[in-house]
Scaffold this motif. Structure first.
Motif, PDB file in Angstrom:
ATOM      1  N   LEU A 126       0.828  -1.209   0.000  1.00 26.65           N
ATOM      2  CA  LEU A 126       0.000   0.000   0.000  1.00 26.65           C
ATOM      3  C   LEU A 126       0.862   1.259   0.000  1.00 26.65           C
ATOM      4  O   LEU A 126       0.556   2.236  -0.687  1.00 26.65           O
ATOM      5  N   GLU A 127       1.948   1.236   0.752  1.00 26.64           N
ATOM      6  CA  GLU A 127       2.795   2.420   0.863  1.00 26.64           C
ATOM      7  C   GLU A 127       3.419   2.795  -0.477  1.00 26.64           C
ATOM      8  O   GLU A 127       3.578   3.975  -0.799  1.00 26.64           O
ATOM      9  N   PHE A 163      -7.773  -5.197  -0.783  1.00 24.59           N
ATOM     10  CA  PHE A 163      -7.370  -4.872   0.572  1.00 24.59           C
ATOM     11  C   PHE A 163      -8.569  -4.723   1.509  1.00 24.59           C
ATOM     12  O   PHE A 163      -8.442  -4.190   2.608  1.00 24.59           O
ATOM     13  N   GLY A 164      -9.757  -5.212   1.048  1.00 21.41           N
ATOM     14  CA  GLY A 164     -10.938  -5.054   1.877  1.00 21.41           C
ATOM     15  C   GLY A 164     -10.917  -5.875   3.149  1.00 21.41           C
ATOM     16  O   GLY A 164     -11.642  -5.567   4.104  1.00 21.41           O
ATOM     17  N   HIS A 165     -10.091  -6.945   3.187  1.00 20.20           N
ATOM     18  CA  HIS A 165     -10.063  -7.808   4.350  1.00 20.20           C
ATOM     19  C   HIS A 165      -9.222  -7.244   5.484  1.00 20.20           C
ATOM     20  O   HIS A 165      -9.240  -7.774   6.596  1.00 20.20           O
ATOM     21  N   MET A 166      -8.485  -6.162   5.240  1.00 14.78           N
ATOM     22  CA  MET A 166      -7.612  -5.592   6.261  1.00 14.78           C
ATOM     23  C   MET A 166      -8.333  -4.476   7.004  1.00 14.78           C
ATOM     24  O   MET A 166      -9.272  -3.865   6.501  1.00 14.78           O
ATOM     25  N   GLY A 167      -7.881  -4.209   8.227  1.00 11.64           N
ATOM     26  CA  GLY A 167      -8.490  -3.165   9.028  1.00 11.64           C
ATOM     27  C   GLY A 167      -8.351  -1.806   8.385  1.00 11.64           C
ATOM     28  O   GLY A 167      -7.295  -1.489   7.824  1.00 11.64           O
ATOM     29  N   PRO A 168      -9.382  -0.974   8.456  1.00 13.65           N
ATOM     30  CA  PRO A 168      -9.325   0.339   7.800  1.00 13.65           C
ATOM     31  C   PRO A 168      -8.251   1.252   8.370  1.00 13.65           C
ATOM     32  O   PRO A 168      -7.659   2.049   7.630  1.00 13.65           O
ATOM     33  N   ALA A 172      -5.353   2.916   6.125  1.00 12.73           N
ATOM     34  CA  ALA A 172      -5.251   4.378   6.061  1.00 12.73           C
ATOM     35  C   ALA A 172      -3.851   4.845   6.442  1.00 12.73           C
ATOM     36  O   ALA A 172      -3.293   5.751   5.806  1.00 12.73           O
ATOM     37  N   PHE A 173      -3.271   4.233   7.479  1.00  9.45           N
ATOM     38  CA  PHE A 173      -1.910   4.599   7.879  1.00  9.45           C
ATOM     39  C   PHE A 173      -0.916   4.292   6.761  1.00  9.45           C
ATOM     40  O   PHE A 173      -0.011   5.094   6.477  1.00  9.45           O
ATOM     41  N   ALA A 174      -1.051   3.131   6.113  1.00 15.79           N
ATOM     42  CA  ALA A 174      -0.120   2.746   5.052  1.00 15.79           C
ATOM     43  C   ALA A 174      -0.244   3.674   3.848  1.00 15.79           C
ATOM     44  O   ALA A 174       0.763   4.090   3.265  1.00 15.79           O
TER      45      ALA A 174
END
Length: 317
Positions: A126-127, A163-168, A172-174
């Protein structure tokens, strides 16, 4: 964005010596381009193994504590080695280095908040969208859009196709860290033009460390003074800050920002390798295909940049 630009393709308009004539069998990477590419790759390997080590340190010192140790140790080392001159700089010089330091602090803080919530590979995946977006915006050649798109496909494939399975919060941080990474590329180049050697980097690292010390103390307190924690934090600082930032700053003096940004698409592959060797995280078949895609995109972008004999010009002031 005030980013380095490519020189005109005609040798007479380029700064420095004319491009070497390609050898039979096709064009080759010029030595003056291959050098900074190697610096970027070495920096990427260092930072990802440092990131894997940082994950193992978080249970001891917390995410903000790890960032604090990393930045403080790196600042001390760079200030001692570089001994940057404090006088003779303009207000614009100081403004650039302060913004560089703020960007560096934000990038590190946001990324470690991300890996404290989601796995290292997806976080880096994501980063890296930040540098990829920069490559599209900064590029002056349409073909680089193709390479950036190919890398983007690989990035999403490395993340499992979504990336829907990961915590929001972690996502957002990434993503925010990726935006700061793009800013880091821009202000690292500007700082490298205004300060000799790695002086600007040392000063920016000191700014970042000063900003983060209160946060690290608030979260971790006396845990930051445990000798083992300090030693591991020093190793993280060397691998994740001192070596890669110095190598990348030097590379950005001779490498266009668009090419540098596409090269950053290699980071998920390097992170996956570090995760496997240090954290025991294995690769799936789709992740292996993703690594091939991002490597092909990055190498294709570099070959496109130098295939017509273009030499990076002196960046604009």
């Amino acid at each position: 964005m005030n980013t380095p630009s490519a020189a005109p393709s005609t040798p007479a308009a380029a700064t420095g010596p004319a491009p070497a004539r390609p050898a039979p069998g096709g064009p080759r990477l010029r030595g003056d381009t291959l050098g900074p590419v190697g610096l970027v790759l070495a920096g990427g390997i260092s930072v990802q193994f440092g990131g894997a080590l940082a994950v193992t340190l978080m249970p001891r010192a917390g995410a903000l504590g790890v960032v604090t140790l990393r930045l403080v140790v790196a600042a001390v080392v760079l200030l001692l080695v570089c001994r940057p001159r404090l006088r003779g700089h303009s207000r614009a010089d100081w403004g650039t280095v302060v913004v560089f330091g703020i960007t560096m602090a934000a990038m590190n803080g946001l990324f470690y908040q991300a890996v404290n919530r989601i796995a290292l590979g997806p976080a880096v995946t994501l980063e890296v969208l930040g540098p990829l977006a920069l490559s599209v915006l900064a590029s002056r050649r349409a073909v680089n859009l193709i390479w950036a798109g190919l890398a983007l496909v690989g990035v999403f494939l490395l993340g499992g196709g979504g990336f829907g399975h990961m915590g929001p919060a972690g996502v957002a941080f990434a993503l925010s860290a990726g935006a700061m990474w793009a800013g880091y590329i821009v202000f690292s180049a500007r700082t490298g033009r205004r300060f000799p050697q790695a002086d600007g980097l040392a000063l920016a690292m000191a700014v970042a460390a000063v900003l983060f010390v209160p946060l690290g103390i608030a979260e971790s307190g006396s845990k930051l003074l445990v000798p083992t924690t300090v030693g591991l934090g020093a190793a993280v600082a060397m691998l994740s800050s001192v070596l890669p930032y110095t190598l990348e700053l030097l590379a950005l003096r001779r490498l266009p920002a668009s090419t540098f940004a596409v090269l950053m698409s290699l980071e998920p592959a390097l992170a996956a390798t570090a995760g496997f060797l240090v954290l025991g995280q294995s690769l799936t078949a789709s992740q292996a295909v993703a690594i091939v895609l991002v490597i092909a995109a990055s190498m294709g972008a570099v070959r496109t940049q130098v295939g017509r004999g273009k030499v990076p010009a002196e960046p604009e002031a």
